[in-house]
Each structure stands twice: as C-alpha cells, then as structure tokens.
Design an enzyme around this catalytic site. Structure first.
Site, PDB file in Angstrom:
ATOM      1  N   GLY A 258       0.611  -1.189   0.125  1.00 58.73           N
ATOM      2  CA  GLY A 258      -0.084  -0.053  -0.041  1.00 58.73           C
ATOM      3  C   GLY A 258       0.767   1.249   0.130  1.00 58.73           C
TER       4      GLY A 258
ATOM      5  CB  CYS B  31     -25.095 -10.641 -18.576  1.00 57.04           C
ATOM      6  SG  CYS B  31     -24.470 -10.537 -20.211  1.00 57.04           S
TER       7      CYS B  31
ATOM      8  CB  CYS C 159     -23.598 -14.765 -20.791  1.00 58.05           C
ATOM      9  SG  CYS C 159     -23.003 -13.857 -19.226  1.00 58.05           S
TER      10      CYS C 159
ATOM     11  CB  CYS D 201     -20.641  -9.546 -19.154  1.00 62.91           C
ATOM     12  SG  CYS D 201     -21.442 -10.493 -18.128  1.00 62.91           S
TER      13      CYS D 201
ATOM     14  CB  CYS E  26     -19.556 -12.004 -21.651  1.00 59.21           C
ATOM     15  SG  CYS E  26     -21.341 -11.756 -22.047  1.00 59.21           S
TER      16      CYS E  26
END
Lengths: 368, 309
Positions: free
Chosen positions: B41, B250, B253, B275, B281
């Site tokens: 970080g 979606c 899909c 997606c 997808c």
C-alpha cells in the site's frame, strides 16, 4: 544596433527586420515553404491559429504561420491584427452540430450509442514512435483509409440526448431572457460573466493555459473528474439570414470540434443529483482545446451550483482575465522595453529606505 | 545533410530493447516494485519515463509490465473489462511488437494481466500478476491537493479526514457516495486507492493469490498488494461496505454475478445490460449459458461476441 542607444533606434529596428527575414528564410539552399504546403501538411497548427485567432481562413492562418516561423502565438497575433480590419457583415445562425458531417465521434459514457462510435483520424493509438521514413522526401505512398460499407447517418443525434428523458443529465437550455449573444470581440469582459462571454473567452483562450487549468481541476485543485459525454469532429454549415431575403442561406462549411463533458453533481437542497454539463467548441481539429475548454467551463459553473469556489480553475475572474495569450505574451514581453525612469525611482527609494533604517546593512558597511 | 538523415534513419530502424525500456530503467522499476511489495500500500516514487503513449493512457501500467514481463509470459490487456477496446488492443499490439510475447484474451491463460478500471470476474490464481493502470494513486488527493501534506498524513497514518468524508456522505445521502476508487486500508497500515476500479471489484483485491501491482506514470508512483494480503474497505459498523447490484442479469449470457455495462439501444432511451468482462461473458456463452437476448447477434459491433473458433 543595441536598442539601448535611444537615439539611432530606427537603424536598429531596420536591421532587426532584416535579421528576422534572414532567420525566417533559413538556408537559401533549402526550398522555400509554400503557404499551401503549410495549409495542407501542417493542418493542426493552422487549426490552432484559426481558433485562437478567431478567423476561419486556412490560407490566412497558413500565411501567418509562415511569416511567424511556425510560432503559433505570433501567428495568432498576426491573424487577430488582420481581423480588426474586417467589416462585420452578418451574424450567423447558431450552428447545428447534430447535423454535422462527422469525421470522429467518441462517447466515453455508454459502451455503444445510437449512431455508433467513430474513431476517425487520431494520434491516440499510434504509439509515439518517430517515423524515420518521413526523413526521406520520396513521394509518399498514397494511403487511403478503407471506406465503411454504409455511410454514417447524416443526422447523428448527440450521444445522450436520448437518455435525457430520465432527467439524469442536465438539459441544455438557452439562458432565459437573452435574445442577443454578448460579443467579447467588441465589448469588454463584464463580471460576473455570463456563459456566452465565458465560452467565447475560452474558445479564444490559449490552448496551453486552458488545458493546464483543466488539468489542475482534474488533479485535485478542483473537484472535477468528468466523463466525455461526447466529443465530435466534423463539418457544419454556416447559415446567415440576409435581411432582404428573410430566410437562411448557407455561406459555406467549417470544420469544428465539439465536446460535451458530464460531471457528477451530488445535488443540493433545491436540486436533485444528476450529471451536469461543460461545453467546448473549437475551430478545426482541436480536441485538446475543446476538452480543456469543457472542463474549465464546468469548473466555472461552481457558483451556479452553489459549490465552494476554492481553486484557481473555479475562479471566474482569475480564469477569464488570464486566458488570452496575446494579452499575456504582450504584457510579459513589454518588460523588454526600457524601464529606466521607473527603475531609477525605485532605486532612489530603496537607497532612501536603507539610509533611514538604523543599523541597516548598508550603514553598517559604511561604518566599517 | 544527407549523411545526417541517413544516420538518423539507421538509428530509428534499429530494433528496440526487449519490452521497450532499457535494462537500467527496468532494474530501477523492479527495485521500486520490490519495495512496494515489502510495504503493502505504500506509494513508492519512481523515475517514470516518457513512453510512446500519452500520460493518462496507461504509461505507469506499461512501465510496470515492461519491467516484469519475460519472453515466456502470456499477456492479457483489458480496458473496462474488455479485451477488444481500442486502448487494450493498442497496448497489446505494443507489447507484441517490442517484446514478441504471446498474448491472450483468456484470463486463465494469462500470466500477466494489464488492466484499466476492472478486475476480471474469473478468480485469479497464484503465479499470475495483475498490473493496474492508475491515474490517481493518492487516495487523499480529493481532500488535500498538496503532495507535501498528503505524504505527511500517510507517514503519521492520519486518515481521520477520510472517515470524516465518508461520514459526511452518510449524513447527507444516507450512504457512502463513492462508486469507484473506493479507499482501502492495506495490511492495516496504508490507505490506498485501488485505482478507479468500481467498488464492485474491491473484494477481489483482498486475499488474492495473485500479485497485484499498481503503476501511475504521470504521478510517478508504484504500489503493490502482495498475495494473500488483508485489504479492508473503509466503512462503519452500522454502514457496512456494500457493492453495486443490478436488477438485471447479462442480456447475452445471463450472468447475475458480474459487473454490467448499460447500453443505450435506440433513440427512445431503451437499454440493455451486458457483462463488462468480455472474456467472462464469451466463456459463459460457450458453456451454453444464454441470457434474455443471447440468441442471435448483438445489435452493436462493440458488444462481446461469442468466440467462434
């Protein structure tokens, strides 16, 4: 020769002009550039000069660039000075960019939009590698981009006009009660400025300064991280309504770049949350300028939305007073003029102050 | 004159070093990556180089990828989840050209994934490296524009201001108003911006088996999340972190667990949702999943097509 010779300055000026002419021409063995070469092959420089010079004329802008040795600000100066001499014969109707013959059209907000995304000619995906083939002045291979199977829709709607129905994006409406538009080229800036003044100011403003301000607003000295609702480049017709005819007549086409930025507005007590707009328009292909302008335009709408004005890009008076590169460059360069008299005044003043100050370094030195 | 031209031409046509950057630059960047991995970080300053791509278009990600990539790597590049977006295509072409490496669109098959704005839906595995293109590495920037100040705030772990901002959101809107770049605490020490990924993807960066590297070229910072590292989303007990949800699945899909893009279908404002992760997808459709509009062709060219081969 030196300009300090106050008398005899005329000779110095004449010689300076000869030197410019010599510098401009460069090596006489190298063929001279023609104005049409500049207009054709340095098109983006020409576009910038037209935009900030506020004259749409490729030939004149190319001439100015030739005369100015390619210095954009000097060329803008030449063009603006010429512009002053032109009579104004009409004010055109507002251009209709939704009826633009599109060369490029990008929306970064919706994955696909009615009318489609059109990449057009852009350096964006070129990988900035020097093309050493351009060193050879051989006849360039004639390259033509492949034509699409179907032509673009002649009336391509603005990318998000279709979704305005939900009210999520601020509708673009003319300011109430204003028939005529402020003309910044004929009237002085009046503060607080209306949006018409602001947009004219930014359109003529220095590209580097406007983009720098926009960058500051994105980077943390401002609250913006807008979305490109749409940026489009293409040709639009200019129409005027001659008094004796009373109906619009097209007087020609110009190429413009238009940008609409969307910025999140979290709402206030009176207004619901939604996307607000910033707007940019430039002559020719000048996307950097149009986008910078749109970001600064939105930043300057802070007051309208009751947002805190904390940063330079949000400060209307600061921004609008400093965008013009002719004003800025002129005032900076005036410092090369003699300042003997005012400097003498300051010099006397400093001496006097030091003499009056007991124990000041100068008296100490004198004592030692 | 002609000689000078010929020399310049010769110079230009010489082959580039493997992965574009010279070896010293890559070594400098690798050292920064090691430091970043050692202190999760922490934003490590690095001598960012000019790249043949505009700042803000992934110069940081490209430099990090160039420094960690080897001849045997397989690279996937996504932009907003999509393999076929112009920027992704451009960066993939760049590495094909300057490193001659294999590229793929499959999350599974990649050893290095460079990404802009998304974490793939397919879980990453040990051995994979995901490189994030980061425009704004400093999570405190919106609260304090001065770098000299934010560096002090990180040094003293003085992050109260961020909690105050989140609290103010709750007071004003009833919930936290950050939808992307949602700030996280990394390994309990450094506040970190997970780059502008939607907060939907934040849970994927916690305890991931993959190495996660973040490169910000314009701002000249590199930071990292090593594998299996604790990454917490800032929140409050009574206002816990939540991700976006859709009322749709979606259209192509039928996935109900993926991040969906909204697509305007016509002038009357009709929408569909698909997606954003094109590989996810396409893979689902190849496996036989079909969404409500999955039959037939997608109405627009830029929608993910199920792979035919």
């Amino acid at each position: 020769m030196a300009y300090v010779a106050v008398k005899g300055g005329e000779q110095a000026i004449l010689n300076s002009h000869r030197l410019i002419a010599e510098d401009r021409r460069g090596d006489p063995e190298v063929p001279e550039l023609t104005v049409s070469q500049i207009a054709e092959q340095l098109g983006l420089a020409v576009d910038r000069v037209m935009c900030e010079g506020s004259v749409y004329d490729r030939e004149l802008a190319a001439l100015a660039l030739k005369q100015a040795q390619g210095d954009a600000v000097e060329a803008i100066f030449l063009l603006r000075a010429f512009r002053t001499t032109l009579p104004r014969f009409a004010v055109s109707n507002a251009i209709e960019t939704d009826r633009m013959a599109i060369q490029r059209r990008i929306s970064a907000t919706f994955k696909d939009v009615p009318g489609g995304q059109v990449l057009g000619s852009t350096y964006e995906y070129t990988h900035r590698l020097l093309d050493f083939d351009l060193l050879d002045n051989a006849d360039a291979e004639v390259t033509r981009a492949e034509l699409a199977a179907t032509p673009l829709d002649a009336n391509c709607p603005r990318a998000f006009d279709s979704i305005s129905d939900e009210g999520l994006i601020e509708a673009e409406v003319p300011a109430p009660g204003k028939a005529s538009v402020f003309d910044l080229t004929r009237e002085p800036l009046a503060l607080p400025a209306g949006r018409d003044q602001r947009l004219q100011n930014l359109a003529r403003g220095d590209e580097g300064f406007v983009v720098g301000l926009a960058y500051s607003a994105l980077r943390g000295y401002g609250a913006a991280h807008p979305y490109v609702g749409e940026t489009r480049v293409g040709d639009v017709a200019i129409e005027v309504v001659p008094e004796e005819l009373g109906f619009p007549v097209s007087i020609g086409d110009i190429t413009v770049t238009e940008c609409q930025m969307l910025d999140l507005f979290a709402g206030s007590d009176d207004e619901p949350a939604r996307f607000t707009r910033g707007y940019g328009l430039s002559f020719g292909k000048s996307e950097r300028k149009a986008m910078g302008m749109a970001i600064v335009d939105r930043s300057l709408r802070s007051r309208e939305y009751g947002e805190d004005v904390k940063y330079p890009a949000q400060d209307e008076e600061f921004v609008l007073s400093h965008t013009d590169n002719l004003e800025a460059a002129g005032f900076v360069s005036h410092l090369t003029l003699p300042h003997y008299v005012d400097f003498q005044g300051d010099l006397q003043f400093i001496r006097q102050l030091r003499e009056e100050q007991v124990g000041s370094p100068s008296t100490k030195e004198a004592a030692e | 004159m002609i000689d000078a031209h010929e020399n310049a031409a010769k110079r230009g046509r010489q082959a580039y070093n493997f992965a574009y950057l010279d070896e010293q630059s890559k070594r400098m960047i690798r050292r920064c990556i090691l430091k970043a991995m050692a202190v999760p970080g922490l934003q490590v300053p690095f001598g960012s180089r000019e790249m043949p791509l505009a700042y803000g278009w992934g110069t940081g990600g490209i430099q990090v990828t160039a420094s960690v990539i080897g001849p045997n790597d397989t690279l996937k590049v996504i932009d907003q989840g999509a393999d076929d977006a112009t920027n992704a295509v451009s960066i993939r072409r760049f590495f094909k050209r300057v490193a001659g490496i294999e590229t793929t669109e499959k999350t599974d098959a990649a050893t290095i994934i460079q990404t802009r704005h998304r974490v793939p839906e397919t879980p990453l595995r040990a051995g994979q490296v995901i490189v994030y293109q980061v425009p704004s590495p400093e999570p405190l920037r919106s609260l304090e524009p001065r770098e000299s100040e934010t560096r002090k705030m990180h040094a003293y772990a003085e992050y109260g201001l961020m909690s105050v901002q989140l609290y103010e959101d709750i007071a004003r809107f009833g919930h936290i108003a950050t939808a992307h770049s949602y700030p996280v605490m990394t390994h309990g020490r450094y506040l970190m911006s997970p780059s502008p990924i939607p907060k939907f993807d934040n849970p994927k960066i916690a305890n991931s088996p993959a190495i996660q590297l973040y490169g910000a070229g314009r701002e000249k910072r590199i930071y990292a999340v090593p594998p299996y590292t604790r990454v917490q989303n800032l929140d409050f007990e009574d206002h816990p972190f939540r991700v976006q949800k859709w009322r749709h699945c979606c259209s192509l899909c039928g996935a109900s667990d993926s991040y969906l893009d909204e697509i305007v279908v016509n002038d009357s404002g009709q929408r569909m949702f698909v997606c954003s992760d094109t590989d996810y997808c396409a893979t689902r459709r190849d496996q036989g999943h079909v969404g409500p509009e999955g039959e037939g062709r997608a109405p627009f060219g830029s929608l993910p097509n199920s792979k035919t081969e």
